[in-house]
Design a protein around this motif. Structure first.
Motif, PDB file in Angstrom:
ATOM      1  N   MET A   1       0.927  -1.239  -0.018  1.00  0.00           N
ATOM      2  CA  MET A   1      -0.052  -0.038  -0.097  1.00  0.00           C
ATOM      3  C   MET A   1       0.967   1.227  -0.035  1.00  0.00           C
ATOM      4  O   MET A   1       0.576   2.259  -0.501  1.00  0.00           O
ATOM      5  N   ALA A   2       1.903   1.076   0.645  1.00  0.00           N
ATOM      6  CA  ALA A   2       2.686   2.430   0.758  1.00  0.00           C
ATOM      7  C   ALA A   2       3.316   2.839  -0.610  1.00  0.00           C
ATOM      8  O   ALA A   2       3.342   4.079  -0.919  1.00  0.00           O
ATOM      9  N   PRO A   3       3.744   1.762  -1.548  1.00  0.00           N
ATOM     10  CA  PRO A   3       3.943   2.566  -2.989  1.00  0.00           C
ATOM     11  C   PRO A   3       3.163   3.178  -3.581  1.00  0.00           C
ATOM     12  O   PRO A   3       3.143   4.125  -4.344  1.00  0.00           O
ATOM     13  N   VAL A   4       1.656   2.834  -3.352  1.00  0.00           N
ATOM     14  CA  VAL A   4       0.615   3.413  -4.031  1.00  0.00           C
ATOM     15  C   VAL A   4       0.468   4.789  -3.548  1.00  0.00           C
ATOM     16  O   VAL A   4       0.028   5.877  -4.239  1.00  0.00           O
ATOM     17  N   VAL A   5       0.483   4.849  -2.204  1.00  0.00           N
ATOM     18  CA  VAL A   5       0.241   6.339  -1.517  1.00  0.00           C
ATOM     19  C   VAL A   5       1.359   6.962  -2.185  1.00  0.00           C
ATOM     20  O   VAL A   5       1.052   8.297  -2.468  1.00  0.00           O
ATOM     21  N   VAL A   6       2.882   6.678  -2.000  1.00  0.00           N
ATOM     22  CA  VAL A   6       3.771   7.689  -2.293  1.00  0.00           C
ATOM     23  C   VAL A   6       3.609   7.950  -3.581  1.00  0.00           C
ATOM     24  O   VAL A   6       4.048   9.116  -4.070  1.00  0.00           O
ATOM     25  N   GLY A   7       3.389   6.848  -4.790  1.00  0.00           N
ATOM     26  CA  GLY A   7       3.430   7.231  -6.028  1.00  0.00           C
ATOM     27  C   GLY A   7       2.274   8.255  -6.200  1.00  0.00           C
ATOM     28  O   GLY A   7       2.530   9.398  -7.362  1.00  0.00           O
ATOM     29  N   GLY A   8       1.033   8.034  -5.558  1.00  0.00           N
ATOM     30  CA  GLY A   8       0.166   9.069  -5.908  1.00  0.00           C
ATOM     31  C   GLY A   8       0.364  10.466  -5.233  1.00  0.00           C
ATOM     32  O   GLY A   8       0.258  11.429  -5.905  1.00  0.00           O
ATOM     33  N   MET A   9       1.252  10.500  -4.302  1.00  0.00           N
ATOM     34  CA  MET A   9       1.731  11.960  -3.613  1.00  0.00           C
ATOM     35  C   MET A   9       2.439  12.431  -4.771  1.00  0.00           C
ATOM     36  O   MET A   9       2.461  13.517  -4.973  1.00  0.00           O
ATOM     37  N   LEU A  10       3.606  11.675  -5.088  1.00  0.00           N
ATOM     38  CA  LEU A  10       4.661  12.291  -6.154  1.00  0.00           C
ATOM     39  C   LEU A  10       3.943  12.780  -7.333  1.00  0.00           C
ATOM     40  O   LEU A  10       4.425  13.759  -8.007  1.00  0.00           O
ATOM     41  N   ARG A  11       2.905  12.236  -7.759  1.00  0.00           N
ATOM     42  CA  ARG A  11       2.305  12.649  -8.958  1.00  0.00           C
ATOM     43  C   ARG A  11       1.188  13.575  -8.852  1.00  0.00           C
ATOM     44  O   ARG A  11       1.205  14.561  -9.762  1.00  0.00           O
ATOM     45  N   PHE A  12       0.697  13.873  -7.953  1.00  0.00           N
ATOM     46  CA  PHE A  12      -0.666  14.396  -7.604  1.00  0.00           C
ATOM     47  C   PHE A  12      -0.566  15.686  -6.833  1.00  0.00           C
ATOM     48  O   PHE A  12      -1.262  16.621  -7.071  1.00  0.00           O
ATOM     49  N   VAL A  13       0.350  15.396  -5.769  1.00  0.00           N
ATOM     50  CA  VAL A  13       0.221  16.583  -4.685  1.00  0.00           C
ATOM     51  C   VAL A  13       1.472  17.459  -5.106  1.00  0.00           C
ATOM     52  O   VAL A  13       2.774  16.939  -5.323  1.00  0.00           O
ATOM     53  N   PRO A  14       1.304  18.730  -5.163  1.00  0.00           N
ATOM     54  CA  PRO A  14       2.499  19.882  -5.419  1.00  0.00           C
ATOM     55  C   PRO A  14       3.339  19.864  -4.078  1.00  0.00           C
ATOM     56  O   PRO A  14       2.815  19.780  -3.022  1.00  0.00           O
ATOM     57  N   GLY A  15       4.617  19.598  -4.412  1.00  0.00           N
ATOM     58  CA  GLY A  15       5.580  19.616  -3.312  1.00  0.00           C
ATOM     59  C   GLY A  15       5.478  18.290  -2.774  1.00  0.00           C
ATOM     60  O   GLY A  15       5.872  17.961  -1.425  1.00  0.00           O
ATOM     61  N   GLY A  16       5.066  17.214  -3.504  1.00  0.00           N
ATOM     62  CA  GLY A  16       5.062  15.758  -2.876  1.00  0.00           C
ATOM     63  C   GLY A  16       6.417  15.458  -2.295  1.00  0.00           C
ATOM     64  O   GLY A  16       6.389  14.463  -1.261  1.00  0.00           O
ATOM     65  N   PHE A  17       7.394  15.657  -3.238  1.00  0.00           N
ATOM     66  CA  PHE A  17       8.697  14.839  -2.651  1.00  0.00           C
ATOM     67  C   PHE A  17       8.945  15.459  -1.333  1.00  0.00           C
ATOM     68  O   PHE A  17       9.614  14.941  -0.268  1.00  0.00           O
ATOM     69  N   THR A  18       8.854  16.778  -1.339  1.00  0.00           N
ATOM     70  CA  THR A  18       9.179  17.496   0.005  1.00  0.00           C
ATOM     71  C   THR A  18       8.588  16.983   1.139  1.00  0.00           C
ATOM     72  O   THR A  18       8.959  16.706   2.154  1.00  0.00           O
ATOM     73  N   LEU A  19       7.079  16.659   0.872  1.00  0.00           N
ATOM     74  CA  LEU A  19       6.246  16.282   2.021  1.00  0.00           C
ATOM     75  C   LEU A  19       6.567  14.711   2.384  1.00  0.00           C
ATOM     76  O   LEU A  19       6.769  14.351   3.631  1.00  0.00           O
ATOM     77  N   ILE A  20       7.109  13.768   1.427  1.00  0.00           N
ATOM     78  CA  ILE A  20       7.443  12.291   1.661  1.00  0.00           C
ATOM     79  C   ILE A  20       8.670  12.544   2.535  1.00  0.00           C
ATOM     80  O   ILE A  20       8.794  11.923   3.322  1.00  0.00           O
ATOM     81  N   ALA A  21       9.538  13.474   2.009  1.00  0.00           N
ATOM     82  CA  ALA A  21      11.035  13.687   2.552  1.00  0.00           C
ATOM     83  C   ALA A  21      10.673  13.880   4.151  1.00  0.00           C
ATOM     84  O   ALA A  21      11.385  13.313   5.194  1.00  0.00           O
TER      85      ALA A  21
END
Length: 54
Positions: A1-21
């Motif tokens: 489930m984690a890859p789906v959440v991270v992938g969705g955040m990277l694709r659809f959330v602006p600044g997703g990488f910063t949020l994940i980091a």
């Protein structure tokens, strides 16, 4: 489930990488705090050595 959440955040959330980091750093810090401040094992006093392991 984690890859789906991270992938969705990277694709659809602006600044997703910063949020994940930030989430990864927060979880790593929490894990370090638990590891440092929780007793994992206590070393018995020499007088207790004859009893063996509990």
């Amino acid at each position: 489930m984690a890859p789906v959440v991270v992938g969705g955040m990277l694709r659809f959330v602006p600044g997703g990488f910063t949020l994940i980091a930030a989430v990864v750093c927060a979880l790593a810090t929490a894990g370090m705090v638990v590891a440092v401040f929780s007793p994992i094992r206590t070393i018995p006093a020499p007088a207790d050595w004859e009893r063996g392991e509990a």
